[in-house]
Design an enzyme around this catalytic site. Structure first.
Site, short mmCIF file in Angstrom:
data_model
loop_
_atom_site.label_atom_id
_atom_site.label_comp_id
_atom_site.label_asym_id
_atom_site.label_seq_id
_atom_site.Cartn_x
_atom_site.Cartn_y
_atom_site.Cartn_z
N THR A 123 0.88 -1.17 0.00
CA THR A 123 0.00 0.00 0.00
C THR A 123 0.92 1.21 0.00
OG1 THR A 123 -0.02 0.04 2.41
CG2 THR A 123 -1.78 -1.20 1.33
N TRP A 175 -20.89 16.79 8.40
CA TRP A 175 -19.82 16.46 7.47
C TRP A 175 -19.96 17.28 6.19
CZ3 TRP A 175 -16.29 14.01 9.94
CH2 TRP A 175 -16.58 13.00 10.85
#
Ligand code: ADP
Length: 543
Positions: free
Chosen positions: A182, A450
């Site tokens: 990753t 959000w």
């Protein structure tokens, strides 16, 4: 007594032999460092790949040994994709865009035994070789220059090998074939290990008609690096189907990609949105009167383009569609092989309006077969698929990793009931279309609500004066966090914060969702896989 189907293990070797037998006249084209094109037939690819397998065995490769590659996209890298596992090894693609110290750390963490490297990348090797000792460094003479005697010459190795006598190393379908770290955008890099089984299943699924739709008659241009989640599996899929491959080598500048697309028109290409963004801006600029590039390029009408790795702005999809090129979006990660959801036309949507078609194409899409997906709310229950409720996307399936190399399955990455926690926050609508609002780390929480940075970025990038936009959170005493928009203007264009706010209000953003501030910058920093690097922006604009 066998009463059901044969238990034949899924194997990359089958795909390789199939390509050698059925498609031997199809081509693999690679762009060399001097920009010339080198052509190979699949027949040669098959023979050279088996020669590589045989040579690695002679060098003493043991089953399960990691063989690192540090290579651009080209035919020899493709040979590694199949030749290393054929000899029982695990191909570990190193990311050549990482800092040398990181590459060395990763090679050491993976315990890579051999390294196969492009000669043009040897200066990079010199910078990290003190961090890990390889038993052998095999140099691919990509530039055509002779290989220094201190190294093993890839071509000499193949020339001295015995492809006809080569025997595949017996394996189970769960045996590893490749690994990829990753990128560490959100933490320390970790190794994801793919198996024969996961790779074959992913190839079968991702290549289906509603997704990448790879055919033998296709000409595939993988711009996505072969070290970025195995170029999203496209080398495997192309070989499985016998499609012609065109590799760009080290030449990824928009001018070079447009030259290549003009010379070898692809029917399918793939890359991250940032590359496609600069490609279309360069192409459109070349159509303006007085451009020094007038008439130099021809975009291949009818090409399909598979784009993912970051949210694909609707404006980008529209810009390519204006030239007869359809962009199809996929979502996934290194851990998911990577294609886990794809946006595609569904029967229910056959009669949808053009606007709805574009809106859907700008979503991450719905899960592909064999992938289970859920959005988990903060309270630990599944969010309804209502297109509004957001939660963390979690996935499960036979080509989703169950753990990391030498690390296992940490609890911040896997749920107790065995699903992968993606760290992506999204809603899912009633047709199963996923809409990614952010990575958990990039979410902006303003006054308890959000704000999706992805929504703001996409709306800003649709503005005619804006080339790139990235939105980050900055701390705010009253609201806890507020959005800061970092904007790159198209050369010669102007826009003021007031005009941009007006533009956003017209696109149904509420006042409290508008950026607190705008910063006009020269370019958005890129990660090693070419995505917007918000971490760097947060460092640059801490408040
Ligand atoms: P990194 O981005 O850290 O280099 P990966 O290539 O594995 O590593 O990226 C996976 C991440 O990329 C996903 O978790 C998600 O945040 C982002 N991503 C991938 N595809 C999309 C998409 N279509 N829309 C939005 N985000 C995406």
């Amino acid at each position: 007594m066998q009463t059901t189907m044969m238990n034949v293990p899924l194997s990359l070797n089958h795909l390789l032999d199939r390509a050698g037998m059925l498609f031997r006249n199809n081509e693999v084209v690679s762009r060399l460092p001097d920009k010339s094109l080198r052509r190979h037939s699949y027949g040669e690819f098959h023979r050279r790949t088996r020669a590589l397998g045989s040579a690695l065995q002679r060098l003493g490769l043991r089953k399960g040994d990691r063989v690192a590659t540090l290579c651009w996209n080209h035919h020899a890298h493709l040979e590694c994709y199949f030749g290393i596992p054929a000899a029982g090894g695990v191909m570990h693609t190193l990311n050549l865009r990482l800092a040398p110290d990181e590459i060395g750390w990763i090679a050491n963490d993976a315990g890579d035994r051999f390294l196969i490297i492009d000669d043009v990348l040897l200066p990079l090797y010199e910078k990290f070789k003190h961090l890990h000792k390889f038993d052998k460094v095999i140099v691919f003479p990509f530039s055509g220059a002779p290989v220094a005697p201190a190294f093993t010459d890839y071509e000499a190795l193949l020339a001295g090998a015995d492809p006809d006598g080569f025997q595949y190393v017996p394996h189970d379908e769960d045996d590893p074939v490749s690994m990829c770290y990753t990128s560490g955008t959100t933490g320390k890099p970790k190794g994801v290990v793919y198996s024969h089984r996961s790779t074959v299943l992913h190839s079968l699924v991702a290549g289906l008609a509603d997704f990448a739709a790879v055919r033998s008659t296709d000409v595939v241009l993988p711009v996505t690096p072969m070290f970025h989640a195995n170029s999203w599996g496209m080398p495997y899929i192309s070989v499985m189907m016998g499609a012609k491959l065109v590799f760009p080598g080290p030449h990824l500048h928009p001018d070079d990609l447009l030259d290549l697309m003009t010379a070898e028109p692809p029917t399918l290409s793939l890359g991250v949105p940032t590359i496609w963004l600069s490609l279309i801006q360069t192409y459109d600029a070349s159509l303006k009167p007085g451009s020094p590039h007038a008439g130099r390029w021809k975009l291949p009408r009818g090409m399909r383009s598979f784009v993912g790795g970051a949210a694909v702005p609707e404006s980008l999809i529209r810009a390519f569609d204006a030239h007869g090129i359809w962009i199809q979006q996929g979502w996934g990660m290194t851990e998911t092989s990577p294609i886990a959801t794809v946006s595609y036309q569904r029967a229910e949507l056959r009669d949808m309006s053009a606007d709805e078609k574009y809106r859907r194409a700008a979503l991450a899409g719905s899960p592909v077969p064999l992938v289970d997906l859920r959005a988990r709310g903060d309270d630990g229950t599944n969010q309804p698929w209502d297109g509004r409720s957001v939660g963390e996307i979690q996935v499960r399936g036979p080509f989703i990793t169950g753990g990391y190399y030498a690390v296992g399955s940490p609890s911040d990455k896997f749920t107790p009931d065995g699903w992968l926690r993606t760290g992506d926050v999204a809603s899912v609508d009633d047709l199963g279309f996923v809409k990614i609002s952010d990575r958990t780390k990039d979410l902006i929480k303003s006054g308890g609500e959000w704000i999706s940075s992805v929504d703001l970025e996409n709306a800003l990038m649709a503005h005619p004066a804006i080339a790139e936009a990235a939105v980050i959170a900055i701390p705010d005493e009253k609201w806890s966090e507020r959005p800061l928009a970092c904007v790159v203007l198209i050369a010669g264009e102007q826009a003021t914060p007031d005009e941009l706010n007006e533009w956003l209000l017209e696109r149904s953003f509420a006042k409290w969702q508008l950026p607190e501030r705008y910063e006009f910058i020269d370019a958005v920093p890129r990660t090693s896989t070419g995505k917007f690097w918000k971490l760097k922006l947060r460092e640059q604009f801490p408040g």
